[in-house]
Design a protein around this motif. Structure first.
Motif, PDB file in Angstrom:
ATOM      1  N   PHE A  61      35.077 -22.613  -4.470  1.00 43.77           N
ATOM      2  CA  PHE A  61      34.996 -21.209  -4.324  1.00 43.77           C
ATOM      3  C   PHE A  61      36.753 -20.451  -5.306  1.00 43.77           C
ATOM      4  N   LEU A  62      37.297 -20.873  -6.327  1.00 44.01           N
ATOM      5  CA  LEU A  62      38.487 -20.882  -5.948  1.00 44.01           C
ATOM      6  C   LEU A  62      39.413 -21.732  -5.504  1.00 44.01           C
ATOM      7  N   ASP A  63      40.662 -21.686  -5.636  1.00 40.46           N
ATOM      8  CA  ASP A  63      41.190 -23.350  -4.794  1.00 40.46           C
ATOM      9  C   ASP A  63      41.166 -23.869  -3.419  1.00 40.46           C
ATOM     10  N   GLU A  64      39.561 -23.140  -3.030  1.00 42.83           N
ATOM     11  CA  GLU A  64      39.108 -23.627  -1.847  1.00 42.83           C
ATOM     12  C   GLU A  64      38.018 -24.280  -1.417  1.00 42.83           C
ATOM     13  N   ASP A  65      37.578 -25.410  -1.068  1.00 38.42           N
ATOM     14  CA  ASP A  65      36.088 -25.991  -0.997  1.00 38.42           C
ATOM     15  C   ASP A  65      35.910 -24.984  -0.404  1.00 38.42           C
ATOM     16  N   GLN A 242      30.852 -36.588   0.659  1.00 40.05           N
ATOM     17  CA  GLN A 242      31.387 -36.771   1.857  1.00 40.05           C
ATOM     18  C   GLN A 242      32.643 -37.494   1.802  1.00 40.05           C
ATOM     19  N   ILE A 243      32.562 -39.109   1.046  1.00 40.60           N
ATOM     20  CA  ILE A 243      33.471 -39.114   0.413  1.00 40.60           C
ATOM     21  C   ILE A 243      34.962 -38.291  -0.565  1.00 40.60           C
ATOM     22  N   ALA A 244      34.509 -38.261  -1.396  1.00 43.73           N
ATOM     23  CA  ALA A 244      34.670 -36.531  -2.482  1.00 43.73           C
ATOM     24  C   ALA A 244      36.133 -36.052  -0.551  1.00 43.73           C
ATOM     25  N   THR A 245      35.423 -35.340   0.029  1.00 47.71           N
ATOM     26  CA  THR A 245      35.916 -34.298   0.827  1.00 47.71           C
ATOM     27  C   THR A 245      36.717 -34.827   2.283  1.00 47.71           C
ATOM     28  N   ASP A 246      36.523 -36.203   2.729  1.00 37.91           N
ATOM     29  CA  ASP A 246      36.979 -36.935   3.576  1.00 37.91           C
ATOM     30  C   ASP A 246      35.822 -36.733   4.664  1.00 37.91           C
ATOM     31  N   GLY A 247      35.078 -36.744   4.610  1.00 38.32           N
ATOM     32  CA  GLY A 247      34.163 -36.494   5.884  1.00 38.32           C
ATOM     33  C   GLY A 247      33.938 -34.842   5.755  1.00 38.32           C
ATOM     34  N   GLY A 248      34.807 -34.447   5.388  1.00 41.87           N
ATOM     35  CA  GLY A 248      34.506 -32.560   5.633  1.00 41.87           C
ATOM     36  C   GLY A 248      33.265 -32.062   5.695  1.00 41.87           C
ATOM     37  N   PHE A 249      32.415 -32.019   4.693  1.00 38.47           N
ATOM     38  CA  PHE A 249      31.404 -31.129   4.363  1.00 38.47           C
ATOM     39  C   PHE A 249      30.604 -31.413   4.969  1.00 38.47           C
ATOM     40  N   LEU A 250      30.088 -32.431   5.550  1.00 35.05           N
ATOM     41  CA  LEU A 250      29.329 -31.773   6.846  1.00 35.05           C
ATOM     42  C   LEU A 250      30.135 -31.712   8.260  1.00 35.05           C
ATOM     43  N   ARG A 251      31.016 -31.909   8.367  1.00 37.67           N
ATOM     44  CA  ARG A 251      31.751 -31.398   9.715  1.00 37.67           C
ATOM     45  C   ARG A 251      31.231 -29.856   9.315  1.00 37.67           C
ATOM     46  N   GLU A 252      31.995 -29.085   8.192  1.00 39.28           N
ATOM     47  CA  GLU A 252      32.342 -27.958   8.038  1.00 39.28           C
ATOM     48  C   GLU A 252      31.357 -27.251   8.110  1.00 39.28           C
ATOM     49  N   ALA A 253      30.078 -28.088   6.958  1.00 38.86           N
ATOM     50  CA  ALA A 253      28.900 -27.292   7.030  1.00 38.86           C
ATOM     51  C   ALA A 253      27.792 -27.089   8.502  1.00 38.86           C
ATOM     52  N   LEU A 254      28.070 -28.007   9.110  1.00 40.03           N
ATOM     53  CA  LEU A 254      27.171 -27.984  10.625  1.00 40.03           C
ATOM     54  C   LEU A 254      28.111 -27.549  11.408  1.00 40.03           C
ATOM     55  N   GLY A 255      29.753 -28.203  11.775  1.00 41.56           N
ATOM     56  CA  GLY A 255      29.930 -27.419  12.704  1.00 41.56           C
ATOM     57  C   GLY A 255      30.559 -25.786  12.372  1.00 41.56           C
ATOM     58  N   GLU A 256      30.908 -25.245  11.223  1.00 38.95           N
ATOM     59  CA  GLU A 256      31.312 -23.818  11.288  1.00 38.95           C
ATOM     60  C   GLU A 256      30.315 -23.228  10.629  1.00 38.95           C
ATOM     61  N   ASP A 257      29.375 -23.709   9.511  1.00 37.10           N
ATOM     62  CA  ASP A 257      28.113 -22.380   9.572  1.00 37.10           C
ATOM     63  C   ASP A 257      27.520 -22.492   9.889  1.00 37.10           C
ATOM     64  N   LEU A 258      26.342 -23.741  10.322  1.00 37.49           N
ATOM     65  CA  LEU A 258      25.602 -23.469  11.151  1.00 37.49           C
ATOM     66  C   LEU A 258      25.383 -23.222  12.408  1.00 37.49           C
ATOM     67  N   GLY A 259      26.499 -23.910  12.918  1.00 34.02           N
ATOM     68  CA  GLY A 259      26.498 -24.444  14.522  1.00 34.02           C
ATOM     69  C   GLY A 259      26.848 -22.909  14.760  1.00 34.02           C
ATOM     70  N   PRO A 260      27.329 -22.152  14.597  1.00 37.76           N
ATOM     71  CA  PRO A 260      27.883 -20.472  15.111  1.00 37.76           C
ATOM     72  C   PRO A 260      26.408 -19.743  14.574  1.00 37.76           C
ATOM     73  N   LYS A 261      25.508 -19.951  13.908  1.00 40.57           N
ATOM     74  CA  LYS A 261      24.948 -18.871  13.698  1.00 40.57           C
ATOM     75  C   LYS A 261      23.335 -19.073  14.724  1.00 40.57           C
ATOM     76  N   LEU A 262      23.727 -20.754  15.881  1.00 38.19           N
ATOM     77  CA  LEU A 262      22.986 -21.028  16.319  1.00 38.19           C
ATOM     78  C   LEU A 262      22.549 -20.724  17.530  1.00 38.19           C
ATOM     79  N   VAL A 263      24.603 -19.566  17.374  1.00 35.57           N
ATOM     80  CA  VAL A 263      24.729 -19.506  19.624  1.00 35.57           C
ATOM     81  C   VAL A 263      24.989 -17.876  19.633  1.00 35.57           C
ATOM     82  N   THR A 264      25.653 -17.457  18.128  1.00 32.97           N
ATOM     83  CA  THR A 264      25.815 -16.045  18.027  1.00 32.97           C
ATOM     84  C   THR A 264      25.913 -15.931  16.864  1.00 32.97           C
ATOM     85  N   GLY A 265      25.870 -13.951  16.588  1.00 32.85           N
ATOM     86  CA  GLY A 265      25.390 -13.586  15.449  1.00 32.85           C
ATOM     87  C   GLY A 265      27.026 -13.793  14.737  1.00 32.85           C
TER      88      GLY A 265
END
Length: 569
Positions: A61-65, A242-265
């Motif tokens: 989105f614009l200049d951010e992954d 994963q290659i294009a983002t240096d492993g960033g996609f799963l790290r952020e998708a799981l750790g920063e998007d899905l993970g917080p939804k499981l434990v807090t609002g």
């Protein structure tokens, strides 16, 4: 005429009725409703950037992954927007309907596979009733007109659950084919929205195994082409991103998007258990009229181990476990439970067919919930117009029409005439969809980005070499203007745009300025004064930012060469 209607209601042609109702609900507002903040605008802009850059792997989105959801919906939108670009320049002119066609397709799958599953479990005309009720439904209709994942997710998940039903009853040869298809659909669902489709299918399968204690029908899932096909659908993109983002996609998708939804609002979307059930009468309208009767019929079939016991067990495991999971999840958004709606719609169809044998208590419960939902939906239409400068008279008239159709549905239902009740209930829902999304909402002041972009294009201020900066940071503005826009806060914008002799287009959110007594505030107000004094042209847009829940005032200024002709593309 009566022969034509009768032929359309017959099993081989009933899909035409279901598809027609779905299109009537989905197309309401498809062309008239501006791009919505914030999710729709982010999804649409990310797809636009894929088309502009040719990079179909990274999501930005614009200049951010944007490492939140998988790529599947973007690829489908790429196809629909490419078709729209050929027809009418959809990408160049940012015509959001082309992005929304992907959701219309998903809603069509949801309605048609609901019909197919109902016919399989209960026989005709259950499919006609179930498909029509879910197609006209408030929640699926809304999602079918928004360019994001949820309508397509509902379609693919419903198709996967239908494949599960066919796998369960198929003979040895056919079972392998259904197993391969089920693997493919689960993988496709995962490519749309991660774990939701696998979770829905997995919970339904586990529920049947625990309830019936039979597992041999699952053996075809071990047939090797199924898992291989699923891997071919999922892994190439996952490895590439994963290659294009240096492993960033799963790290952020799981750790920063899905993970917080499981434990807090997450992102201020927290709510206690019970919210989805509380919203069910409104969002499941019009099928809510028959749902209590259908649930009663299903429970009765299970208790007596009658003909419908298998169907009732199947529908319960497809709806209750996933519903409970999302009720317990701390993060709640209304559309989360949409994958459970097709099974509930089949229960509603069961209620239609068992209506005359249903005890009065269950029938009156459905009627009461329907009346409450109708009143709430009518109030929404009126408040939408009254609070946000919309067409009040039209809102009152259309709310009245919707309530009249709702009342007629209840009257027919109480007089034990379920078929006319279905017709009136569906009509009420379609009136709401057309009124709310097609007419009233587009005429309100809820879309400052639309109004700002319309003014900018009309005045010819968007030259190719002009720098665009905005402190109105809603994603809809980026989609409506251009992908190289800079979304900044007011102090950042003032610093970046200090040279007012440069060719610039500035959109300044006057409702979100820093305290004038602070150092940053003093600089911003000094900059505003210079803009008002030195800008070639300025304009004001007044509106309401529904994402923040506050009025918005935008100052649009053009700086640089002070001739309109110099700014035109």
């Amino acid at each position: 005429m009566s022969r034509l209607v009768s032929s359309l209601l017959e099993a081989p042609r009933s899909w035409i009725v279901v598809l027609s109702v779905m299109l009537a609900a989905a197309l309401a507002g498809l062309f008239t409703l501006p791009v919505m903040d914030r999710d729709e605008a982010r999804f649409a802009q990310a797809t636009a950037q894929m088309l502009e850059t040719g990079d179909l792997i990274r999501i930005s989105f614009l200049d951010e992954d944007r490492h939140k959801k998988p790529v599947g919906i973007h690829w489908i939108q790429v196809a629909t927007v490419t078709a729209g670009e050929i027809v009418s320049g959809a990408l160049e002119h940012r015509q959001i309907w082309a992005w929304r066609l992907a959701s219309v397709l998903g809603a069509a799958w949801a309605a048609l596979f609901t019909m197919a599953m109902a016919n399989r479990l209960l026989g005709h005309p259950a499919g006609l009733y179930a498909g029509t009720l879910v197609a006209a439904g408030i929640l699926l209709g809304i999602e079918s007109g928004i360019a994001k994942t949820d309508a397509m997710l509902a379609g693919i998940t419903t198709a996967a659950l239908y494949a599960l039903v066919r796998l369960r009853e198929a003979g040895p040869g056919a079972a392998r084919r259904w197993a391969v298809l089920l693997w493919a659909l689960v993988a496709a669902g995962a490519l749309i929205k991660g774990p939701v489709t696998p979770l829905a299918v997995g919970l339904a399968t586990a529920g049947l195994l625990l309830w019936e204690r039979k597992w041999t029908w699952l053996r075809p899932l071990g047939f090797w082409p199924g898992p291989v096909l699923a891997a071919l659908i999922l892994l190439p993109w996952l490895i590439s991103v994963q290659i294009a983002t240096d492993g960033g996609f799963l790290r952020e998708a799981l750790g920063e998007d899905l993970g917080p939804k499981l434990v807090t609002g997450h992102e201020s979307h927290g709510a206690p258990p019970g919210l989805h059930t509380l919203l069910l009468p409104v969002l499941f309208f019009p099928a809510i009229l028959f749902l209590p009767a259908g649930l009663r019929a299903g429970i009765h079939a299970i208790r007596k181990e009658g003909k419908g016991a298998v169907a009732a067990r199947t529908l319960l495991v497809m709806s209750v476990p996933i519903w409970v999971v999302f009720e317990l999840l701390p993060t709640k958004l209304p559309h989360y439970v949409l994958p459970a709606y097709p099974a509930l719609a089949i229960f509603s169809a069961w209620g239609v067919m068992a209506w005359r044998e249903t005890p009065a208590l269950w029938r009156w419960l459905g009627a009461g919930l329907t009346m409450i939902a109708g009143l709430v939906l009518a109030l929404i239409l009126y408040l939408l117009a009254a609070q946000f400068d919309g067409p009040r008279l039209a809102a009152i008239v259309l709310a009245g029409v919707m309530l009249a159709a709702t009342g007629a549905a209840i009257l027919f239902a109480t007089r034990l005439r379920p078929a006319p009740a279905v017709l009136c209930a569906v009509l009420a829902a379609l009136v709401w969809q057309g009124a709310g999304r097609g007419l009233i909402a587009p005429a309100t002041n809820l879309f400052p980005a639309r109004d700002a972009a319309a003014l900018i294009h009309a005045e010819g201020w968007l030259a190719r070499d002009v720098a665009i900066r905005s402190s109105y940071t809603e994603p809809s503005l980026a989609f409506a203007l251009r992908s190289d826009i800079a979304l900044l806060d007011a102090p950042e914008l003032a610093q970046a745009s200090a040279d007012l002799s440069a060719e610039q287009l500035l959109i300044i959110d006057l409702s979100r300025l820093p305290d004038a007594t602070s150092e940053a505030g003093a600089r911003v107000y000094s900059f505003l004064g210079a803009v008002e004094e030195q800008a070639c042209e300025t304009a004001r847009i007044e509106g309401y930012n529904y994402s923040r829940g506050s009025p918005t005032s935008l100052l649009i200024a053009r700086t640089g060469t002070c001739t309109t002709e110099a700014m035109r593309p």
